[in-house]
Design an enzyme around this catalytic site. Structure first.
Site, PDB file in Angstrom:
ATOM      1  N   GLU A 272       0.865  -1.122  -0.086  1.00 17.58           N
ATOM      2  CA  GLU A 272      -0.039  -0.065  -0.010  1.00 17.58           C
ATOM      3  C   GLU A 272       0.901   1.131  -0.066  1.00 17.58           C
ATOM      4  OE1 GLU A 272      -2.652   2.575   3.085  1.00 17.58           O
ATOM      5  OE2 GLU A 272      -2.681   0.395   3.120  1.00 17.58           O
TER       6      GLU A 272
ATOM      7  N   GLU B 141      15.068  -6.083  -1.140  1.00 18.10           N
ATOM      8  CA  GLU B 141      15.844  -7.050  -1.064  1.00 18.10           C
ATOM      9  C   GLU B 141      15.157  -8.023  -2.151  1.00 18.10           C
ATOM     10  OE1 GLU B 141      18.134 -10.354   1.477  1.00 18.10           O
ATOM     11  OE2 GLU B 141      16.094  -9.553   2.212  1.00 18.10           O
TER      12      GLU B 141
END
Length: 136
Positions: A58, A124
């Protein structure tokens, strides 16, 4: 059964962030809503929607805020990839910022890389062949 639905991050330029997550990372803009009374807009992005079991991001844009202090508690978002080396080349070619080149994690064999979004959040990438083993 419970399900992780989304992670919320605050962004300073919603259109730039949507472009990064969709055009650079390849996610889809799932939905967007605006609340003029409380002066914010939400955009949900992900590789698939929550109904499929996927977690999404979000992106929250508060209209009257142009910078945030990330603090030192939040670490990063993680995405599994079949080939982090090719993915990082594609991200770099699309204008994304690689902040840790692909390779084995320090002291282990799991292959990772890090990119940074327009607001400085770290993402990552973990090579899927070793993602289930944990970082080591």
């Amino acid at each position: 059964m419970s399900q992780l639905l989304h992670t919320m991050i605050r962004v300073t330029n919603l259109e730039t962030s949507i472009e990064f997550y969709t055009q650079v990372l390849g996610m889809k803009l799932l939905r967007k809503s605006e609340n003029s009374e409380y002066r914010y807009t939400l955009a949900f992005v992900g590789f698939s929607d929550e109904a499929s079991g996927s977690a999404v991001i979000e992106l929250t844009y508060n209209w009257d805020t142009d910078n945030y202090d990330h603090g030192n508690a939040f670490g990063h978002l993680a995405i599994g990839e079949e080939d982090i080396y090719a993915r990082c080349k594609a991200i770099e070619a699309a204008g994304g910022k690689i902040v840790r080149a692909p390779g084995p994690v320090a002291g282990g064999s799991t292959e990772i890389a890090f990119v940074e979004d327009p607001d400085g959040y770290k993402i990552e990438f973990i090579q899927m062949s070793s993602a289930q083993k944990g970082l080591g």
